[in-house]
Structure formats: structure tokens, C-alpha cells
Enzyme design. Structure first.
Site, PDB file in Angstrom:
ATOM      1  N   GLY A   1       7.519  -9.664  -5.535  1.00 41.12           N
ATOM      2  CA  GLY A   1       8.799  -9.562  -5.954  1.00 41.12           C
ATOM      3  C   GLY A   1       9.353  -8.024  -6.503  1.00 41.12           C
ATOM      4  O   GLY A   1       8.968  -7.117  -5.670  1.00 41.12           O
TER       5      GLY A   1
ATOM      6  N   GLY B   1       7.499  -5.050  -4.443  1.00 42.09           N
ATOM      7  CA  GLY B   1       6.190  -5.141  -4.285  1.00 42.09           C
ATOM      8  C   GLY B   1       6.286  -6.614  -3.393  1.00 42.09           C
ATOM      9  O   GLY B   1       7.196  -7.320  -3.002  1.00 42.09           O
ATOM     10  N   GLU B   2       4.966  -7.063  -3.236  1.00 45.74           N
ATOM     11  CA  GLU B   2       4.783  -8.299  -2.309  1.00 45.74           C
ATOM     12  C   GLU B   2       5.238  -9.746  -2.825  1.00 45.74           C
ATOM     13  O   GLU B   2       5.716 -10.388  -2.374  1.00 45.74           O
ATOM     14  CB  GLU B   2       3.200  -8.444  -2.281  1.00 45.74           C
TER      15      GLU B   2
ATOM     16  N   ASP C   1      -7.519  -5.197 -10.690  1.00 44.94           N
ATOM     17  CA  ASP C   1      -6.697  -4.196  -9.781  1.00 44.94           C
ATOM     18  C   ASP C   1      -6.560  -2.899 -10.422  1.00 44.94           C
ATOM     19  O   ASP C   1      -5.320  -2.311 -10.498  1.00 44.94           O
ATOM     20  CB  ASP C   1      -5.349  -5.033  -9.587  1.00 44.94           C
TER      21      ASP C   1
END
Length: 842
Positions: free
Chosen positions: A506, A503-504, A630
Site C-alpha cells: 500500500g 510499498g508492496e 523487520d
């Protein structure tokens, strides 16, 4: 199928030149050549073995294909598979495709596959407009290809067929025309007829005057003029003539400059400051010049005067001092005179400056100006110019009778002034030396081994390395450190495996955790190795701190936190240890049920069971006063018992009753899941999580489709503000969609609570009946994939920037705006009594 001449060369160089023997990277599946009819679908597959991360990309004709929903599947340890699909193939999709892997600074490519599209002819060269002189011959060109071949071309000029069928490519020779005429060509093959664009034959004429003549930049006395060409007369412009008229005070007259174009710019240098000029432009094509544009007037900017006022004199009388000086000419002033500035000093000490409008000054009290020094400067609105020579005011009796005596007095005065200044400098140096020698031999010459440096923060690097990192080494706040201390796990108890996803911030890795005499399979979230600030690390660990207190079967629980030491780095990398979820995230599971090689049916009762699990988890979080922010199918995990657990609290915030969280700055947020008021004003409440739950319901009922198909992230807010919402999925029951739709009320307090949603979904699940047969679902923007029974997988997701700015949204009583359907329950009755009103100022 005809391909560009360079494609075989590129494939030979890329495929054979970069696949190193013995590298261990092997393509176990290559895409296959396919020939399809226009409008049908194409499915290309590729598999590679010998890489640890799924970083496989597709290329077409040498260019990388960007796909937001490309799926990667694992076929085994270091064995990955990917697919690329074209739903409705068009002629522009024809070409050569291959997949590519970057691994250890090398690039590996699969065998190429050619996709051939059969259909009506496709134009490689449309006929282009022609500009010509009257009666001059010219040629028209047109080229089209299949497949299928052959392709024949028919020309039409002025509405009539100019020539019968001829093989493509075709050239039509025209003897010349005297007026404008339209033309086009038709391409015929066995599949049908295609018509090219319509071209025009234009007759060349003189150009029109240029337009939009203006001063583009003005820097001191340098000016940049710009203009745009008018109608070019169907002929390319070669030069432009610029005329500049100088002001009469500078000699007048018109200068003429020839400029090559484009660009349509002219730089005029060293003009006179604060002066009026006029200019105009005409441009030329092969037939001659255009008329001139209208005159444009402009004034150069002001600046400080170029010279000091001259002839400064004084007249000392009994009661006043009279000073006078010469007036500066306009060219010397270089601006509008604001004032004359008169500065003076007495005994070497400066006095307050004086301003005068005229070129003279009368100062009362003549005696106080004895032995004073005066200077004058002219000032514009930009600033003051240079100072005049100083004059010293002396009494009349002291004024010498002869020039020699005058020079002597002036010399003595200057000598005394210089001596006093030298004495002052020596005094300052002695004081500085005395101060500095308190801290060492400042004036001693340094030896050959001496080193000069500025004081800086230093670290002791001589101590022994610690066997394990501690929370003290992270620089996080004390409250967070205390909360995580009892869940800190030593790094040596973890054995990291292959990457499950990235992901962004890690990656997630499979791992084994040793606990006593047993070993437990876990998932480890590892922060990116290039993150090296305490604030970023603290933000990552806050998610673990929230999860530490969660004890619910439908909310993922924290196992522990570990710290990974990095060579040469000041801070260790935090790792969050979570339970291993055998069936991965809910979104990918739903996709595989439809698009995998072995699709399987999910009953409505099963889908409602998933939603009940999510509602239970979110209801638990709301009782803990936690905002998720989210919630989406991608952030819900499936364990080995097929129970859904709400996960990924990277955006979570602690709230308190009656409060809401307002985001302080823009950040990457999932736009298609965000509530209307959150998009408008960055306001987040429990009701905004309810909106995201409704979108998650839509994902589940469509088996993983992307919300708002065909609507870009930047268009979502405008789509919602018009009253539009996600449409009812084809296989979704009316009562299920009614619950889903109630989550998207424009008034936040009119949405049901999670407790009410849980009650409704449990009732719908109990009443669910076996599903009727259904047609296949159409999924927009998704590539299919394959997976075995025990395969690992990773879905690459992207988040969009939240929409900012001064947006407004509809606020009013429940039901305003036409959002609630007739007969639906009143959501206000379902609000929990303990919830306070959240006031949103619009």
C-alpha cells in the site's frame, strides 16, 4: 562522440509527441550534457512539477535504467526531484540520458543529455573469426572510435604487422592462407592504445559424426529423435541423413530420411507398437557428409491389443465348461501378453471376471453356466483390448439340429433381452419423473420469459447505503474486531493529502484528522485498493492491533483505524492512522546527511543516541513478547524532537516465553538483516531480532550504506556460513564495533539481550568524544538527491525472497567458530534469567 543513428529520432518522437500542452506537467530541471574522462564520475539531475506521486524513471539510449536505491525528493506540493549518478564512468556508459514520468496514461520526458567519455579507443567492431577454403582470398574488418579522435588501426597477422596505421574503420584484404593463423588489430588515439580480441582463420574440413543421439520423446507409436552436431568442420551444416532399420518381423530393411537442420530433431510417426528399431545419423556441410554416428536401438512402447480374440467356442460337459479362442499375432497384440480376461453374465447380471494365461479356460460345475453369455479380451500391461463377440452357453439338448432353428433361438433370446432392458429404462424414467415433480412442473415447457439458473449465493442490493463502514463489514475474526472497536475513527474525520511513500502492500499518505475543535496532522497507511479478501485485510489490521497496546516513547503508537468505502466493492479499504513523523525514516535521514545538496555532520554521540533509542524500543517490545522480524533503519522513524521510534510491525508475531515463531511458508523477507538460523530454517526468536539490530547499528555508523556491498541477496547465506560478517566501518570506534559484532554470533543464545545492549550503548554514549575530521564515505549503489529544510521525501526499498531449503548452520558453545574476538565480554553472562532456552534441531 558517435551515437546510434536512431537516438535523435526516438527523442524527437518521445519528447515532442507525448508532452501535451496544458497538461500541467512541467520539467523544471533537465539533465545537462557532460564530457568526462574515463574513470571519473557523472551526476545527472531532473525535476518535474505537476504530479502527485514520485514515479520518475531514467533511460539511457531508449532503455530503462533499473536502480535499487534511486532517491526521490519533494521540492514542494506536487514538485519532485531525482538524481542518477555514475561513480566510475567507462566507455559503455557513454550515450544519451533523460528522465521520464508516467502520469494519467501519458508519458512525459525531459530534455536529453549526452554523456561523452574520453579515453583510449573503444571498439565498435572486433575482428571476427574466419572460416575459408585453402588459398581463397578474404577480408578482415575492424572499427574503433574515441573520443578523442582521430583513431588509427594497425593490423597484426601471424605475429607480424601486416599493414601500417590506417584510419578507422579499417579493412585488411588477405590473398589466402593454407593453414590456421591468428590475427588482431590495434587502435591508437591521443589517450593511448586499445587491442582488439584475437581472431582465428580456420580452414574448412568435413564434419565429425553427430553425438548424443537419443529418443527425446515417445508417445504411443510416435517417436522424436534428437542429436547434437559434432565438429562442424568450420562450415555450417545444411542437412542430416537419418537411417532407421525396421525389425525383421516387419519386413526388415533400412529407410533413409533427409532432414534440414537446425533443429536437430526428427519425428517418426506410426511405428509398430512393441517393436525393436535401430537408427543412426550423419550430417553434411558444403564439403560433404560426416561419418555416421553409432547405431542407437530403441523399443516402441506397449499399448492395448488392436483386435479381440477370434473363434470363441465352448464345449459343455457334465462336470465342466471348456472355452477356447484363437491366439493373437504379435502385430495384433502390440505388447507383452499379461493375460486373457474372460467376463460373463447370467440373466443379464454381470459376474466377476476371470483371468487366464493360456487361450483356453476350464470351468467346473457346468450346470451353473446354463444360459450364460461369455466374452474374452486380450490384456497387456497397458490395458485390455476390445471384447470378442458374446456366445451363449446352452445345454446340448437345447441346441437346434438345423441352422434355421439356431437362428430362431438366438433371435428369441435377443428379443427377450431387449424387452427386459426397455422395461428397466422406463421404470427408471418414471421414478425420476415422480421425484422431480415434487418440486414443480419439471416437464412443462418453459414460457418465453422463463430463466434457468443454478442456485448461488445472493446479496440484497436494494437496501440504503450505510453512511460509515463498520468492522462487521470486513469479515475479520471476533477477537480482532473487539480489540479495534474502541480505536475506530469515522472516515469523514480524515482529509487525505499527498503520498509520502509507497510499498508492496500500500501507500503512506499525509492527512489531517479532526478531533473535536482541533485538527491534527497524521500519517495514514492505506492498503492497496486491489486487495479484496478478508484474510489480507485481517493481516493488515493485526499490525494495528499490536500497536494499540504500545505505550513507549521509542515505539510508534497507534492513533486509530478507519475504513474507506469503495464504489462497487464489497469490502472497504482499511487505513491505519499513525503520528506524523516530521523527519521521516532514519535511513533516508542518514543518507541526506552525506549525499544531500546540503550535507551535515552527525557526531558519534548523535549516532549512538539514535541507537540507544532503538535499543530502548526493542527492549520494550521484548518485554511484551513481541518479535519485530523487520528491524532496519528504514523502519525507524524520527519525530520533530529527533527521537527515534521503532515502527512498521507488518511482520511482527506474538510469542511466549520458551517458544519461537517458525514461518510456515516462503515470503518476501529482508535477507541482509535476517539472522543465520532464520535463513537456514525459518526460525525466529528475540535473538534473531538482536542480529537485525547489529545490522541496523552498521547502517547507522556508515550513515546509511547498504549492508554487504557487492554481495547479492542470493549469496548472503553462503557468505555468512563461511564465518564472514559485516566489516568495521572506517569511522567506527573499536568498542562500538565490538558491541555490533557480538550481535552476529552463530549461536543465538550467545548474543546479548536488548537490555544488555541498552546498558552498553548508554555507556558508550556517555564516553563519546567530539568526532575527528574524516574523509568522505563511499556509498555503493546509491543515487544522491537534494532536499530543502521542510521537504517531504520517500525512499523506494525492495525486499528479497528468504533463502529456503535444507540448510545447516554452526551450533555449539559460545565462542565456537572463531566469531568472538579476544578480550570481548562473555555474552552468556548477559542473558536474562527469565528467558528459557530455545532448542533448535539441526
Amino acid at each position: 562522440m558517435r551515437l546510434p543513428w536512431w537516438i535523435p529520432v526516438v527523442l524527437i518522437q518521445t519528447h515532442c509527441g507525448l508532452c501535451r500542452p496544458g497538461s500541467g506537467v512541467v520539467f523544471t530541471r533537465n539533465p545537462a550534457n557532460q564530457t568526462v574522462t574515463q574513470g571519473n564520475s557523472v551526476h545527472l539531475g531532473c525535476a518535474v512539477e505537476g504530479i502527485s506521486d514520485a514515479d520518475i524513471s531514467w533511460r539511457k539510449d531508449g532503455l530503462k535504467i533499473h536502480s535499487n536505491d534511486q532517491m526521490h525528493l519533494t521540492l514542494g506540493d506536487q514538485h519532485w526531484e531525482t538524481y542518477y549518478s555514475l561513480k566510475s564512468v567507462q566507455q559503455q556508459d557513454a550515450g544519451v540520458y533523460w528522465c521520464e514520468v508516467d502520469f494519467h496514461s501519458l508519458t512525459y520526458t525531459s530534455q536529453p543529455a549526452w554523456v561523452t567519455v574520453e579515453g583510449v579507443p573503444h571498439f565498435l567492431q572486433d575482428p571476427q573469426d574466419v572460416a575459408t577454403l585453402p588459398g581463397v582470398p578474404f577480408d578482415l574488418r575492424c572499427a574503433a572510435v574515441g573520443p578523442p579522435e582521430p583513431v588509427e588501426v594497425v593490423w597484426w597477422v601471424g605475429g607480424a604487422a601486416a599493414r601500417g596505421p590506417s584510419p578507422s574503420p579499417s579493412v585488411l584484404h588477405v590473398q589466402g592462407v593454407n593453414s590456421s593463423v591468428k590475427f588482431y588489430c590495434e587502435a591508437h588515439n591521443a589517450k593511448g592504445i586499445s587491442v582488439s580480441r584475437t581472431g582465428t582463420v580456420n580452414i574448412k574440413v568435413l564434419p565429425s559424426p553427430p553425438v548424443e543421439l537419443r529418443v527425446l520423446r515417445m508417445e504411443e507409436n510416435n517417436i522424436t529423435l534428437s542429436w547434437k552436431p559434432g565438429f562442424t568442420g568450420y562450415s555450417e551444416l545444411s542437412t542430416c541423413t537419418v537411417q532407421v532399420s525396421a525389425p525383421s518381423g516387419l519386413g526388415g530393411g533400412v529407410s533413409e530420411l533427409e532432414v534440414g537442420v537446425p533443429p536437430y530433431l526428427l519425428h517418426l510417426h506410426h511405428l509398430t507398437f512393441y517393436s525393436n528399431y535401430t537408427t543412426r545419423v550423419a550430417c553434411h556441410n558444403e564439403l560433404g557428409p560426416s561419418p555416421f554416428s553409432p547405431w542407437l536401438g530403441f523399443q516402441t512402447p506397449q499399448t492395448v491389443p488392436a483386435v479381440a480374440p477370434r473363434n470363441l467356442t465352448f464345449d459343455l460337459r457334465e462336470q465342466e465348461l471348456h472355452l477356447g479362442w484363437a491366439v493373437l499375432a504379435e502385430a495384433e497384440l502390440r505388447g507383452r501378453l499379461l493375460a486373457y480376461k474372460l467376463q460373463w453374465s447370467l440373466g443379464g447380471e454381470g459376474q466377476e471376471a476371470l483371468l487366464f494365461k493360456e487361450n483356453s479356460a476350464r470351468l467346473s460345475g457346468a450346470g451353473r453356466f446354463f444360459n450364460s453369455s461369455f466374452q474374452v479380451s486380450a490384456c497387456t500391461v497397458i490395458g485390455c483390448g476390445p471384447w470378442s463377440r458374446p456366445i451363449t452357453v446352452l445345454p446340448a439338448a437345447a441346441v437346434p439340429a438345423s441352422p434355421q432353428r439356431s437362428h430362431l433361438v438366438v433371435g428369441v433370446s435377443l428379443g427377450a433381452l431387449v424387452a427386459s432392458m426397455v422395461g428397466l429404462v422406463l421404470m427408471v424414467l418414471l421414478q425420476r419423473r415422480e421425484k422431480e415433480t415434487q418440486f414443480g412442473s419439471v416437464f412443462k415447457d418453459p414460457g418465453p420469459d422463463s430463466v434457468s439458473f443454478l442456485a448461488a449465493r445472493s446479496f440484497n442490493r436494494q437496501g440504503p447505503d450505510l453512511p460509515d463502514s463498520t468492522l462487521d463489514s470486513l469479515g475479520i475474526n471476533e477477537d480482532l474486531k473487539t480489540k479495534l472497536q474502541d480505536v475506530l475513527i469515522q472516515e469523514r474525520l480524515l482529509t487525505l493529502g499527498h503520498v509520502l511513500g509507497k510499498g508492496e502492500f500500500g501507500s503512506v499518505r499525509e492527512a489531517l484528522l479532526k478531533t473535536g475543535d482541533s485538527v491534527q496532522k497524521v500519517a495514514v497507511k492505506v492498503l492497496r485498493s486491489d486487495v479484496d479478501s478478508s484474510s489480507d485485510i485481517e493481516q493488515c489490521l493485526k499490525e494495528a492491533a499490536y500497536m494499540k497496546d504500545f505505550t513507549h516513547p521509542n515505539v510508534i503508537q497507534l492513533i486509530g483505524v478507519s475504513l474507506h468505502r469503495r464504489a462497487g466493492q464489497r469490502l472497504p479499504v482499511p487505513m491505519v492512522i499513525l503520528p506524523f513523523m516530521k523527519h521521516g525514516d532514519l535511513h533516508t535521514f542518514l543518507l541526506l546527511s552525506r549525499l544531500g545538496d546540503d550535507p551535515f555532520e552527525l557526531s558519534v554521540q548523535t549516532l549512538l543516541g539514535f541507537l540507544v533509542d532503538v535499543a530502548r524500543g526493542m527492549d520494550y517490545l521484548s518485554t511484551k513478547n513481541i518479535l519485530h522480524r523487520d528491524l532496519a533503519a528504514r523502519n525507524c522513524m524520527l519525530n520533530e524532537n529527533m527521537t527515534v521510534c521503532v515502527a512498521d510491525f507488518g511482520l511482527s508475531k506474538k510469542i511466549y516465553s520458551g517458544d519461537y515463531y517458525r514461518q510456515g511458508s516462503l515470503s518476501k523477507l529482508p535477507v541482509k538483516w535476517i539472522a543465520l538460523e532464520s535463513l537456514a530454517d525459518n526460525v525466529y526468536t528475540c535473538q534473531s531480532d538482536v542480529w537485525a539490530f547489529g545490522v541496523t547499528m552498521w547502517e547507522v555508523m556508515t550513515r546509511g550504506q547498504t549492508p554487504y556491498p557487492g554481495v547479492e541477496n542470493s549469496e548472503v547465506y553462503e557468505y555468512l556460513i563461511k564465518g564472514e560478517r559485516l566489516k568495521q566501518p572506517p569511522d567506527c570506534r573499536d568498542d562500538v564495533y565490538e558491541v555490533m559484532h557480538s550481535c552476529w554470533s552463530p549461536v543465538p543464545k550467545c548474543r546479548p539481550s536488548f537490555q544488555r545492549l541498552l546498558e552498553q550503548l548508554e555507556g558508550l554514549g556517555a564516553a563519546a568524544s567530539p568526532p575527528p575530521p574524516r574523509p568522505p564515505l563511499l556509498y555503493v549503489n546509491l543515487e544522491g538527491g537534494e532536499q530543502g529544510a521542510e521537504s517531504d521525501w520517500v525512499m523506494t526499498c525492495s525486499a528479497a525472497m528468504a533463502i529456503g531449503g535444507d540448510y545447516r548452520y554452526i551450533m555449539g558453545p559460545c565462542g565456537d567458530g572463531g566469531e568472538e574476538e579476544e578480550g570481548s565480554p562473555d555474552p552468556l553472562q548477559d542473558l536474562r534469567d527469565e528467558e528459557d532456552d530455545v532448542v533448535i534441531h539441526v
